[in-house]
Design an enzyme around this catalytic site. Structure first.
Site, PDB file in Angstrom:
ATOM      1  N   CYS A   3      -0.708  50.536  18.205  1.00 34.91           N
ATOM      2  CA  CYS A   3      -1.393  50.568  19.612  1.00 34.91           C
ATOM      3  C   CYS A   3      -2.645  49.733  19.700  1.00 34.91           C
ATOM      4  O   CYS A   3      -3.213  49.464  20.708  1.00 34.91           O
ATOM      5  CB  CYS A   3      -1.346  51.927  20.272  1.00 34.91           C
ATOM      6  N   HIS A  19     -13.637  47.670  24.823  1.00 33.13           N
ATOM      7  CA  HIS A  19     -12.890  48.130  25.889  1.00 33.13           C
ATOM      8  C   HIS A  19     -12.722  47.450  26.976  1.00 33.13           C
ATOM      9  O   HIS A  19     -11.648  47.568  27.983  1.00 33.13           O
ATOM     10  CB  HIS A  19     -13.419  49.676  25.970  1.00 33.13           C
TER      11      HIS A  19
HETATM   12  C1  PEP Z   1      -7.980  51.296  18.193  1.00 33.83           C
HETATM   13  O1  PEP Z   1      -8.684  51.606  17.484  1.00 33.83           O
HETATM   14  O2  PEP Z   1      -6.877  50.260  17.885  1.00 33.83           O
HETATM   15  C2  PEP Z   1      -7.479  52.057  19.315  1.00 33.83           C
HETATM   16  C3  PEP Z   1      -6.197  51.775  19.616  1.00 33.83           C
HETATM   17  O3  PEP Z   1      -8.217  52.739  19.920  1.00 33.83           O
HETATM   18  P1  PEP Z   1      -9.312  52.354  20.714  1.00 33.83           P
HETATM   19  O4  PEP Z   1      -9.278  50.664  20.989  1.00 33.83           O
HETATM   20  O5  PEP Z   1      -9.371  53.004  21.983  1.00 33.83           O
HETATM   21  O6  PEP Z   1     -10.506  52.644  19.935  1.00 33.83           O
END
Ligand code: PEP
Ligand code: MG
Length: 876
Positions: free
Chosen positions: A785, A471
């Site tokens: 995404c 993150h």
């Molecule tokens: C993903 O897992 O690709 C996603 C967009 O969610 P996060 O990165 O917040 O887990």
């Protein structure tokens, strides 16, 4: 007879009630054993000591735990609660589980129980020691906090043990050793010496032996119980030491200590103790250069500065030293329990070096000198948090001023422990870290909240650990901040007044010369020019060379970021990670706060769609106010919709806030609502239906007729495989390639050593995506995404595979749009079978780069972004 004090911590927060006042004669008259009771103000029961669960009631309302001294304790939630048949209780452990103090044991529905049970008061009684004289340390009628020391008793030391000790005090042994470890006596071997002393039950001491020939019977040295005293001996490789021990097993302990001190470490090249997981040392490409994985592209020049987390603010003084002393003991015990859990988890993953680090931290915590120093500050009127700060600060300053680089490096470890214990007494959030303007910040790992606090000041970020889809990496890309991850421990030893972070090429240059600096400046100017050109057309919709249209949306973490997304040319918000509103605070945001945040995002996007991802907590995203059950593999633990079923109140508040924020808004051209909801971690369609039902119930309660459009994230492999069924229920799908990649490849996205291989371009992951698109079959739009959407190579391929939208960090919207305009998606799609037939991700990356480079030659050259075959960047 000799005796020793033993303690039990409060298993939950609540009002202390004497056992005699419990409305059940079996407890009140002591028939079940001595003890105390708590009227709960919490809804989770925690372990009051380290021990083992020896019985869980079938109806989950009571547990029996055995402590490490053989006492068996019954923890009974409420009175006559057996009659509820388990309703309102959720056990978080099982018989036979080993637990540490503070581990959650059972969650219960306080509101439901207080309506249906005779009483909620929770007795804690010892069932196999009716004559145990317990002293309750917290006054009845007052509130005890979870983890605060509640009961004390004196345990007789068994006669055999006393005899052993008497003999042992007479036995002594001594030995000599030469320090063999390349880094001298640092924290890890020091903590192992402490383990040797504990294992052999001896008093073990180490002293310098630098006066050869002298009668050394007076060499006293430092007790190995005190890590600070040991480190302050400043022993380096080649130093001679005397080892002395007193106790029955003195000779064995001395032999073990000498062997430890004289054995060179296998990993002598590694840096010493650092908090957090270990990673492979970064390869040094050329002298003075460190390599890493590019998590966010860009170039930056500045001083290399080591990150130190800001300390929380605590009260300065307190007027009840005894209470402060107990509070400090409880806080230290909690931190120790956390460290023990981390140590065991690392050990069970086979990461011994990492486990050693946590063990060393535990040794610091247990240091009698540090503890005594803190207690003396408490006696002088300091609060527990302040006393801990002062005690460790003295030591930190001593280490920093030692003139020994290795010892100075240990100050960071102590700083971390200082922060962790103080956090338990925080009255306010930490004072913001300042003075980092333009710095290239170096850290082993960083929490998203820590990054956010400093991101506005720094010029770039280098992490020893981490992965490109962690993150912090995502946040760095959001801000367009150059960032390298997985750089290895060598990074933590690096220094430089003016270093060059070349995140495009995955390099940190520690001593660039003037020529190189001039070249960097020229390149920065070129990049600025190019992005200005991209930005100039970023507001236009994207049509690819084959005539197909594609949306490029933005990923954001707050309402405020939506404005940046719009300014960057985003066609909408494809992912608002709502959990960022919940992180780094002490309580969950209430309905009004959430509603304002979601509404701000919608308003900023001026009619464009905004997709809010419902709370996605678990794995690396933890909330201090939501105790998740300890689990050996958090990425596979309670997450997403499964977690909400256990915390309906928090979930309902979020649904209400979203419903209110979307109330009365017109629908978009695609027929979906302007504010859309998206469910993370969906494994099957039943979970999505559960959310839709809940949403309908909440909407009915609020008098809202039109439900917002509801989408599912495809990030669990089963969701990709069952996309046909999901598309029948969902209004849209969005592929979360970060998690899809980690779950498909069984490679944790947070583990730095796997970062380079955890690549969305693995043919197996691509096949899952192809199956997802085929399953959806045009019945609903499919977006991406995850980080892959903004990866120059993967983004192009996903567009060619037929996704309807790429949602990327705002800073990448313009460049992704520019790249897509040059892409002949149809021609690339024709190459897909050849790419899927390749062996691995590296082969796909290489082949794809070649295909795009030759296709780019046919297009107008512009940013050249898709042809960056040296790309080490953004994966998944
Ligand atoms: C993903 O897992 O690709 C996603 C967009 O969610 P996060 O990165 O917040 O887990
Ligand atoms: Mg995810």
């Amino acid at each position: 007879m000799s005796s020793t004090s033993r303690f039990l911590c409060a298993p939950l927060r609540g009002v202390v009630v004497p056992l005699g006042e419990v409305p059940d004669p079996a407890f009140a008259e002591g028939a079940l054993g001595p003890g105390v009771a708590i009227d709960p103000l919490d809804e989770t029961l925690h372990a009051p000591f380290d021990g083992e669960v020896i019985q869980c009631a079938r109806t989950a309302h009571a547990l029996t735990l055995r402590d490490d001294h053989g006492h068996e304790w019954l923890l009974h939630i409420g009175i006559d609660t057996v009659d509820l048949g388990g309703e309102g209780f959720e056990l978080l452990v099982a018989t036979g589980d080993r637990v540490s103090v503070g581990d959650p044991l059972c969650r219960f529905d306080v509101d439901g129980l207080s309506r249906r049970a005779k009483a909620l008061v929770t007795p804690i009684v010892v069932t196999n020691a009716s004559d145990l004289a317990l002293e309750t340390l917290v006054k009845p009628g007052t509130i005890v906090d979870k983890g605060e020391v509640l009961l004390q008793w004196q345990a007789p030391v068994p006669a055999a043990e006393i005899a052993g000790r008497e003999v042992s005090t007479q036995a002594s042994a001594r030995g000599e050793a030469t320090i063999a470890a390349a880094h001298g006596l640092h924290a890890r071997p020091a903590s192992r010496l402490r383990s040797i002393a504990q294992k052999h039950d001896v008093e073990l001491r180490l002293g310098r032996d630098d006066e050869a020939g002298k009668d050394r019977s007076d060499v006293d040295g430092a007790s190995v119980a005190s890590l600070s005293a040991l480190l302050n001996l400043g022993l380096i490789r080649g130093d001679r030491v005397l080892v002395t021990a007193r106790g029955a097993a003195a000779q064995a302990a001395v032999d073990a200590a000498v062997m430890l001190l004289e054995t060179p470490e296998h990993d002598a090249g590694r840096a010493d103790v650092c908090a957090g997981p270990s990673v492979a040392p970064a390869a040094e490409a050329t002298p003075g250069t460190l390599n890493g994985l590019s998590a966010s592209p860009g170039l930056a020049v500045g001083p290399l500065v080591r990150y130190r987390a800001a300390l929380p603010r605590v009260a300065d003084t307190a007027d009840d030293p005894e209470r402060e002393r107990r509070a400090l003991a409880a806080a230290v015990a909690e931190v120790d329990a956390d460290l023990e859990r981390s140590m065991r988890a690392a050990g069970s993953r086979g990461q011994q070096a990492e486990a050693d680090i946590f063990e060393a931290h535990r040794a610091w915590l247990d240091d009698p000198d540090l503890r005594a120093s803190a207690e003396s500050k408490i006696a002088e009127g300091a609060s527990a948090g302040r006393a801990w700060y002062l005690a460790l600060e003295t030591e930190i300053q001593r280490l920093r001023g030692s003139g020994n680089a290795l010892l100075a490096g240990r100050a960071d470890d102590l700083h971390d422990l200082q922060r962790q214990v103080m956090q338990r007494f925080a009255t306010h959030d930490a004072v913001a870290t300042t003075g980092l303007e333009g710095a290239i910040l170096v850290a082993r790992e960083m929490a998203p909240s820590q990054f956010v606090e400093v991101a506005g000041q720094i010029g770039g970020l280098c992490l020893a650990g981490g992965g490109s889809t962690s993150h912090v990496s995502i946040l760095a890309r959001t801000r367009g901040l150059p960032c390298l991850v997985a750089m290895g421990d060598a990074l933590l030893e690096a220094s430089g007044e003016r270093v060059c972070l070349d995140a495009d090429r995955g390099r940190l240059e520690l001593a660039p010369d003037e020529r190189r600096l001039a070249a960097v400046e020229a390149e920065q100017a070129r990049q600025r020019q190019r992005s200005e050109a991209d930005l100039a057309v970023a507001f236009e919709p994207v049509t690819m060379r084959d005539g197909r249209h594609l949306h490029v949306a933005a990923n954001i973490a707050s309402g405020a970021e939506a404005q940046g997304a719009l300014d960057a040319g985003a066609d909408g918000v494809g992912l608002m990670r709502s959990e960022f509103l919940f992180l780094a605070r002490q309580t969950a945001p209430d309905l009004a706060e959430q509603q304002a945040e979601y509404r701000a995002a919608v308003e900023a996007m001026a009619g464009r769609p905004v997709v809010v991802r419902l709370l996605d907590i678990g794995a690396d995203k933890q909330l201090p106010y939501l105790a998740l059950p300890a689990t050996p593999n958090p990425a596979l633990g309670e997450r997403g919709a499964r977690l909400w079923q256990a915390h309906p109140e928090m979930f309902d508040t979020q649904l209400d806030a979203l419903l209110e924020a979307g109330r009365g808004l017109p629908v978009c051209e695609d027929g979906l609502t302007r504010l859309r909801l998206m469910v993370p971690m969906i494994a099957d369609v039943g979970e999505l239906r559960w959310v839709r039902r809940r949403l309908a119930t909440r909407a009915a309660a609020l008098g809202i007729e039109r439900l917002p459009s509801l989408g599912a994230m495809v990030e669990v492999p089963t969701a990709a495989l069952c996309a046909g069924t999901l598309a029948g229920e969902a209004d849209f799908l969005s592929i979360g390639t970060n998690d899809l990649t980690q779950y498909a490849l069984a490679m944790d996205r947070e583990v730095a050593s796997l970062a380079a291989r955890s690549d969305v371009l693995h043919p197996g992951v691509l096949r899952l995506i192809a199956l997802c698109l085929e399953g959806a079959g045009g019945r609903c739009p499919v977006a991406v995404c995850g980080t892959a959407a903004g990866d120059p190579l993967a983004g192009a391929l996903l567009a060619a595979m037929g996704v309807d939208e790429l949602s990327v960090e705002p800073a990448r919207v313009a460049v992704v749009k520019a790249t897509l305009r040059r892409l002949d998606a149809e021609a690339l799609a024709a190459q897909l079978p050849a790419l899927l037939a390749l062996d691995d991700a590296a082969a796909v990356r290489e082949a794809l780069a070649t295909m795009l480079a030759s296709s780019a030659e046919a297009a107008t050259p512009a940013s050249g972004d898709a042809t960056t075959s040296t790309d080490t960047t953004t994966r998944s």
